[in-house]
Enzyme design. Structure first.
Site, PDB file in Angstrom:
ATOM      1  CG  HIS A   7      -0.333   0.344   2.500  1.00 47.24           C
ATOM      2  ND1 HIS A   7       0.295  -0.600   3.258  1.00 47.24           N
ATOM      3  CD2 HIS A   7      -0.213   1.516   3.190  1.00 47.24           C
ATOM      4  CE1 HIS A   7       0.763  -0.035   4.364  1.00 47.24           C
ATOM      5  NE2 HIS A   7       0.479   1.244   4.341  1.00 47.24           N
TER       6      HIS A   7
HETATM    7  C1  UD1 Z   1      -2.178   5.957   5.345  1.00 48.63           C
HETATM    8  C2  UD1 Z   1      -0.904   6.473   5.980  1.00 48.63           C
HETATM    9  C3  UD1 Z   1       0.130   5.364   6.000  1.00 48.63           C
HETATM   10  C4  UD1 Z   1      -0.410   4.108   6.658  1.00 48.63           C
HETATM   11  C5  UD1 Z   1      -1.720   3.710   6.019  1.00 48.63           C
HETATM   12  C6  UD1 Z   1      -2.330   2.553   6.767  1.00 48.63           C
HETATM   13  C7  UD1 Z   1      -0.479   8.868   5.597  1.00 48.63           C
HETATM   14  C8  UD1 Z   1       0.336   9.844   4.872  1.00 48.63           C
HETATM   15  N1  UD1 Z   1      -0.339   7.585   5.225  1.00 48.63           N
HETATM   16  O1  UD1 Z   1      -1.873   5.646   4.005  1.00 48.63           O
HETATM   17  O2  UD1 Z   1       1.267   5.800   6.727  1.00 48.63           O
HETATM   18  O3  UD1 Z   1       0.523   3.086   6.493  1.00 48.63           O
HETATM   19  O4  UD1 Z   1      -2.635   4.813   6.052  1.00 48.63           O
HETATM   20  O5  UD1 Z   1      -3.198   1.819   5.961  1.00 48.63           O
HETATM   21  O6  UD1 Z   1      -1.213   9.210   6.498  1.00 48.63           O
HETATM   22  N2  UD1 Z   1      -9.027   4.996   0.535  1.00 48.63           N
HETATM   23  C9  UD1 Z   1     -10.292   4.477   0.377  1.00 48.63           C
HETATM   24  N3  UD1 Z   1     -11.012   4.189   1.500  1.00 48.63           N
HETATM   25  C10 UD1 Z   1     -10.538   4.387   2.759  1.00 48.63           C
HETATM   26  C11 UD1 Z   1      -9.246   4.931   2.900  1.00 48.63           C
HETATM   27  C12 UD1 Z   1      -8.507   5.223   1.782  1.00 48.63           C
HETATM   28  O7  UD1 Z   1     -10.763   4.273  -0.742  1.00 48.63           O
HETATM   29  O8  UD1 Z   1     -11.240   4.093   3.748  1.00 48.63           O
HETATM   30  C13 UD1 Z   1      -8.226   5.262  -0.697  1.00 48.63           C
HETATM   31  C14 UD1 Z   1      -8.438   6.663  -1.260  1.00 48.63           C
HETATM   32  O9  UD1 Z   1      -8.359   6.587  -2.648  1.00 48.63           O
HETATM   33  C15 UD1 Z   1      -7.230   7.414  -0.756  1.00 48.63           C
HETATM   34  C16 UD1 Z   1      -6.151   6.341  -0.715  1.00 48.63           C
HETATM   35  O10 UD1 Z   1      -6.842   5.148  -0.361  1.00 48.63           O
HETATM   36  O11 UD1 Z   1      -6.874   8.493  -1.570  1.00 48.63           O
HETATM   37  C17 UD1 Z   1      -5.066   6.625   0.285  1.00 48.63           C
HETATM   38  O12 UD1 Z   1      -5.606   6.817   1.599  1.00 48.63           O
HETATM   39  P1  UD1 Z   1      -4.816   7.736   2.661  1.00 48.63           P
HETATM   40  O13 UD1 Z   1      -5.496   7.668   3.966  1.00 48.63           O
HETATM   41  O14 UD1 Z   1      -4.578   9.087   2.093  1.00 48.63           O
HETATM   42  O15 UD1 Z   1      -3.401   7.071   2.746  1.00 48.63           O
HETATM   43  P2  UD1 Z   1      -3.009   5.537   2.926  1.00 48.63           P
HETATM   44  O16 UD1 Z   1      -2.342   5.075   1.693  1.00 48.63           O
HETATM   45  O17 UD1 Z   1      -4.174   4.773   3.430  1.00 48.63           O
HETATM   46  N1  UDP Z   2      -4.369  -5.404   8.475  1.00 52.28           N
HETATM   47  C1  UDP Z   2      -5.644  -5.954   8.516  1.00 52.28           C
HETATM   48  N2  UDP Z   2      -6.250  -6.294   7.340  1.00 52.28           N
HETATM   49  C2  UDP Z   2      -5.644  -6.130   6.121  1.00 52.28           C
HETATM   50  C3  UDP Z   2      -4.333  -5.569   6.099  1.00 52.28           C
HETATM   51  C4  UDP Z   2      -3.735  -5.206   7.292  1.00 52.28           C
HETATM   52  O1  UDP Z   2      -6.218  -6.147   9.595  1.00 52.28           O
HETATM   53  O2  UDP Z   2      -6.261  -6.464   5.096  1.00 52.28           O
HETATM   54  C5  UDP Z   2      -3.726  -5.014   9.736  1.00 52.28           C
HETATM   55  C6  UDP Z   2      -2.388  -5.662   9.972  1.00 52.28           C
HETATM   56  O3  UDP Z   2      -2.543  -6.929  10.603  1.00 52.28           O
HETATM   57  C7  UDP Z   2      -1.704  -4.639  10.863  1.00 52.28           C
HETATM   58  C8  UDP Z   2      -2.236  -3.320  10.359  1.00 52.28           C
HETATM   59  O4  UDP Z   2      -3.454  -3.628   9.673  1.00 52.28           O
HETATM   60  O5  UDP Z   2      -2.107  -4.805  12.213  1.00 52.28           O
HETATM   61  C9  UDP Z   2      -1.252  -2.701   9.416  1.00 52.28           C
HETATM   62  O6  UDP Z   2      -1.848  -1.653   8.745  1.00 52.28           O
HETATM   63  P1  UDP Z   2      -1.313  -1.100   7.355  1.00 52.28           P
HETATM   64  O7  UDP Z   2      -0.521  -2.140   6.656  1.00 52.28           O
HETATM   65  O8  UDP Z   2      -2.489  -0.532   6.661  1.00 52.28           O
HETATM   66  O9  UDP Z   2      -0.418   0.142   7.794  1.00 52.28           O
HETATM   67  P2  UDP Z   2       1.082   0.315   8.320  1.00 52.28           P
HETATM   68  O10 UDP Z   2       1.305  -0.625   9.433  1.00 52.28           O
HETATM   69  O11 UDP Z   2       1.995   0.110   7.147  1.00 52.28           O
HETATM   70  O12 UDP Z   2       1.114   1.741   8.730  1.00 52.28           O
END
Ligand code: UD1
Ligand code: UDP
Length: 354
Positions: free
Chosen positions: A203
């Site tokens: 991601h």
């Molecule tokens: C964010 C965090 C990242 C973390 C991740 C956990 C920042 C800069 N990044 O990244 O550090 O590892 O969360 O998962 O804060 N979207 C949906 N539905 C949702 C959420 C997101 O469709 O419920 C899609 C949207 O297109 C959005 C994209 O995902 O633009 C990115 O979401 P965003 O929250 O901006 O960043 P993450 O990649 O999720």
């Molecule tokens: N996770 C989850 N379902 C998924 C992917 C991740 O429950 O489909 C959990 C995972 O076990 C961990 C956390 O989400 O506890 C990690 O989140 P993510 O990878 O989104 O973010 P990061 O840790 O890189 O910030």
């Protein structure tokens, strides 16, 4: 104390659970969900499974550019802080929710703790690295997972406020795993056998927003000759759809799964490949070999123990290591013993209230 506790993204909901349980005994916690993640499978499902109480506020920030998302959260957060007048705040990790809340707290002179402080990738192209640097510069208390984080903070001149408490994600895992084992039927649903598949998550923008890197990773996954389970983050699904790749039958792209299913998938995987910070650590806690689909990691101790290997997005590196990466027998405790939340609560009990 009245503590305003901030969550916004998937890993923060999971991290909040053990901390809320520990601090709730002594303090009044007001939970604020920024709304950064909002799909049921990225947000509410974790509240349901982990029985986290409904947030007192949902700021409804949603998705946007880096600046807009951060700014939206800041504006709403200011209103909440002015209304609630908390004695203290808790932010965690490195998301835009974290930096937004930290900036507003600092400007309104509300002291706050940063959980998972001091982690560094030393790659300022990552939004998370910028967030971490700013938040740690402003926090009053730094709760660190790793010894490396303590050293990073020391190198930045941050000393007296730093405590290494371990990883609250390990607390959550230890607490939830027995329940997950009894509740999740994910292996049956997907018709897969323990240790006969690999689990992959992707991601990070460095992978999803770079078609060459994403195609290279997918091309490797397509050639592994093994069942690969890939629960996809919504941003990854969008990127994959745009690429229109031809994917083989052994690659199972599924929606994001809940925490129960995820823990069971991780525990039973033969191998995990990921760019997630949380999943790298969970792979280690579960003693599952991990290939990290990045060029660097904050979680260097997992690499130093020999249980995690950086393979970037290079298809050849990924494939060369897929069946050949064998961690050693030694598996030391590197990120605490699963009591981080209790330690945090103990330290917060000593915070003077003015
Ligand atoms: C964010 C965090 C990242 C973390 C991740 C956990 C920042 C800069 N990044 O990244 O550090 O590892 O969360 O998962 O804060 N979207 C949906 N539905 C949702 C959420 C997101 O469709 O419920 C899609 C949207 O297109 C959005 C994209 O995902 O633009 C990115 O979401 P965003 O929250 O901006 O960043 P993450 O990649 O999720
Ligand atoms: N996770 C989850 N379902 C998924 C992917 C991740 O429950 O489909 C959990 C995972 O076990 C961990 C956390 O989400 O506890 C990690 O989140 P993510 O990878 O989104 O973010 P990061 O840790 O890189 O910030």
């Amino acid at each position: 104390m009245k503590i305003l506790s901030i969550v916004g993204a998937r890993p923060e909901f999971i991290q909040a659970m053990p901390v809320s349980r520990a601090i709730g005994v002594f303090h009044r916690e007001i939970l604020v969900h920024t709304g950064q993640h909002y799909d049921y499978k990225m947000s509410q499902q974790f509240f349901d499974e982990l029985e986290i109480s409904t947030p007192h506020y949902n700021l409804g920030a949603g998705s946007s550019s880096q600046a807009r998302q951060t700014a939206e959260i800041m504006i709403s957060m200011e209103d909440v802080i002015l209304k609630e007048k908390p004695d203290y705040m808790i932010v965690r990790g490195d998301t835009n929710s974290t930096i937004a809340a930290a900036l507003v707290a600092a400007k309104l002179n509300v002291p706050f703790a940063h959980i998972e402080a001091g982690e560094r990738s030393f790659n300022r192209r990552m939004p998370e690295e910028i967030n971490r640097l700013v938040v740690d510069g402003l926090a009053d208390r730094h709760f660190c997972v790793s010894q490396a984080a303590v050293q990073h903070l020391r190198a930045e001149g941050i000393n007296g406020s730093v405590v290494q408490v371990g990883d609250v994600m390990l607390d959550a895992l230890r607490f939830v795993l027995p329940l997950a084992r009894s509740k999740s039927d994910v292996l049956q649903r997907l018709n897969i056998q323990p240790k006969k598949y690999s689990l992959v998550t992707i991601h990070r923008p460095a992978n999803t927003d770079d078609p060459l890197r994403l195609s290279s990773i997918l091309s490797a996954l397509n050639q592994t000759d093994e069942i690969v389970i890939l629960p996809v983050h919504p941003r990854t699904r969008k990127a994959l759809e745009a690429l229109e790749l031809h994917l083989g039958d052994s690659l199972h792209i599924i929606d994001p799964v809940g925490y129960f299913d995820m823990l069971v998938l991780e525990e039973n995987a033969r191998l995990i490949a990921t760019d997630s910070g949380g999943v790298q650590r969970e792979a280690y806690y579960m003693s599952v070999p991990c290939l990290t689909l990045r060029d660097e990691t904050e979680w260097t101790a997992t690499v130093e123990t020999g249980w995690n290997k950086l393979v970037g997005a290079n298809a050849k590196m990924i494939l060369d290591n897929w069946f050949n990466f064998l961690p050693p027998a030694e598996h030391p405790f590197i990120y605490g013993d699963g009591t981080a939340a209790l330690r945090i609560a103990g330290i917060l009990n000593e915070v003077p209230i003015y």
